[in-house]
Design an enzyme around this catalytic site. Structure first.
Site, mmCIF file in Angstrom:
data_model
loop_
_atom_site.group_PDB
_atom_site.id
_atom_site.type_symbol
_atom_site.label_atom_id
_atom_site.label_comp_id
_atom_site.label_asym_id
_atom_site.label_seq_id
_atom_site.Cartn_x
_atom_site.Cartn_y
_atom_site.Cartn_z
ATOM 1 N N LYS A 67 0.827 -1.207 0.000
ATOM 2 C CA LYS A 67 0.000 0.000 0.000
ATOM 3 C C LYS A 67 0.869 1.268 0.000
ATOM 4 C CE LYS A 67 -3.835 -2.326 2.307
ATOM 5 N NZ LYS A 67 -4.875 -2.223 3.347
ATOM 6 N N TYR A 107 -12.073 -1.777 -3.998
ATOM 7 C CA TYR A 107 -12.598 -2.057 -2.649
ATOM 8 C C TYR A 107 -14.124 -1.970 -2.586
ATOM 9 C CZ TYR A 107 -8.090 -2.272 -0.174
ATOM 10 O OH TYR A 107 -6.863 -2.648 0.303
ATOM 11 N N PHE A 115 -15.420 3.202 6.813
ATOM 12 C CA PHE A 115 -14.041 3.591 6.475
ATOM 13 C C PHE A 115 -13.785 3.656 4.966
ATOM 14 C CE2 PHE A 115 -14.052 -1.004 7.509
ATOM 15 C CZ PHE A 115 -13.600 -1.551 6.315
ATOM 16 N N ARG A 143 -1.484 -14.575 3.918
ATOM 17 C CA ARG A 143 -2.224 -13.985 5.046
ATOM 18 C C ARG A 143 -1.474 -14.206 6.359
ATOM 19 N NH1 ARG A 143 -6.858 -11.879 3.658
ATOM 20 N NH2 ARG A 143 -7.894 -12.051 5.675
ATOM 21 N N THR A 149 -5.569 -7.817 10.137
ATOM 22 C CA THR A 149 -5.825 -6.490 9.564
ATOM 23 C C THR A 149 -5.453 -5.387 10.557
ATOM 24 O OG1 THR A 149 -7.667 -7.408 8.309
ATOM 25 C CG2 THR A 149 -7.632 -5.020 8.552
ATOM 26 N N ARG A 160 2.421 -6.784 9.268
ATOM 27 C CA ARG A 160 1.620 -5.711 9.889
ATOM 28 C C ARG A 160 2.062 -5.448 11.335
ATOM 29 N NH1 ARG A 160 -3.925 -7.826 7.079
ATOM 30 N NH2 ARG A 160 -3.951 -6.417 5.293
ATOM 31 N N ASN A 170 -1.980 -0.279 6.858
ATOM 32 C CA ASN A 170 -1.446 -1.552 7.351
ATOM 33 C C ASN A 170 -0.503 -2.231 6.334
ATOM 34 O OD1 ASN A 170 -3.428 -2.261 5.579
ATOM 35 N ND2 ASN A 170 -4.581 -3.570 6.979
ATOM 36 N N HIS A 173 -1.972 -5.572 1.429
ATOM 37 C CA HIS A 173 -3.287 -6.203 1.232
ATOM 38 C C HIS A 173 -3.040 -7.570 0.616
ATOM 39 C CE1 HIS A 173 -7.380 -6.950 -0.172
ATOM 40 N NE2 HIS A 173 -6.812 -7.389 -1.288
ATOM 41 N N GLU A 184 -9.443 -10.194 -7.954
ATOM 42 C CA GLU A 184 -8.474 -9.129 -7.671
ATOM 43 C C GLU A 184 -7.281 -9.176 -8.631
ATOM 44 O OE1 GLU A 184 -9.476 -8.369 -2.959
ATOM 45 O OE2 GLU A 184 -7.541 -9.225 -3.466
#
Ligand code: CMP
Length: 196
Positions: A67, A107, A115, A143, A149, A160, A170, A173, A184
């Site tokens: 990100k 998203y 948010f 993950r 998250t 993270r 964070n 993704h 995605e």
């Protein structure tokens, strides 16, 4: 040698029932692998073809995004190093800057969440690095490497936990299921851009 890759049992005329067991190939894979070999000869070419088929069945792809906070803080190398150390193959990679509209499209499952505005502002605030990761069980592996998250709940040693500063900022993704991964990945990459 047994006809099922991964099974070391020596047998002249092996059958699935006699070959299954702990550490051996699960029935769901052997069904598609064990065809006419029980009554025929097993050649090394045959075995390697079957092993390749087995690998294909286990292979997964997922989308990873570094990100804007991760890119801005020079964490690209750190994140990529963690993937590579975990044995994950990077099959495609590019840097781009999302427009607000593109971030909203990506998203859109979160569009009703409070948010959403802030998240899509953040995701379009600077360059991101998008990657296709490939490997066995790579969705879960990624993950596990990312952590929860909310970085406050992320396990020690996860990306993270180590680098996130905020539930929104964070760093990374990752897709959460095979169906999401397919959608995605297609959002950012054509099949031609994904290297084998
Ligand atoms: P990600 O894994 O990209 O999926 C959706 C993103 O929304 C998430 O990471 C966070 O960046 C963000 N997010 C999730 N929950 C919240 C929250 N409660 N407040 C702000 N941002 C959130």
């Amino acid at each position: 040698m047994c006809c099922i890759p991964g099974c070391l049992r020596l047998a002249r005329n092996p059958h699935r029932d006699s070959c299954e067991g702990p550490g051996r190939l699960p029935a769901r894979f052997s069904d598609s692998l064990q065809t006419d070999v029980c009554n025929g000869k097993i050649t090394s070419t045959y075995v390697s073809l079957k092993i390749n088929k087995y690998k294909e069945l286990l292979m997964e792809r997922t989308l990873s995004i570094i990100k804007p906070d991760g890119v801005q803080r020079n964490l690209i190398g750190e994140v990529v190093k963690r993937f590579e150390k975990a044995g994950i193959r990077i099959a495609a990679m590019k840097m781009l800057r999302l427009t607000k509209q593109q971030a909203m499209g990506f998203y859109k499952v979160h569009q009703e969440r409070p948010f959403f505005e802030s998240l899509t502002d953040f995701m379009s605030s600077g360059p991101v690095v998008v990657m296709v990761l490939e490997g066995g069980d790579v969705i879960q592996k990624n993950r596990d490497l990312m952590g929860a998250t909310n970085y406050k709940e992320a396990a020690e040693g996860t990306i993270r936990h180590d680098f996130a500063t905020d539930i929104e900022k964070n760093v990374v993704h990752g897709s959460d299921s095979p169906a999401t991964a397919a959608t995605e990945i297609a959002y950012f990459f054509s099949e031609l851009e994904i290297c084998r």
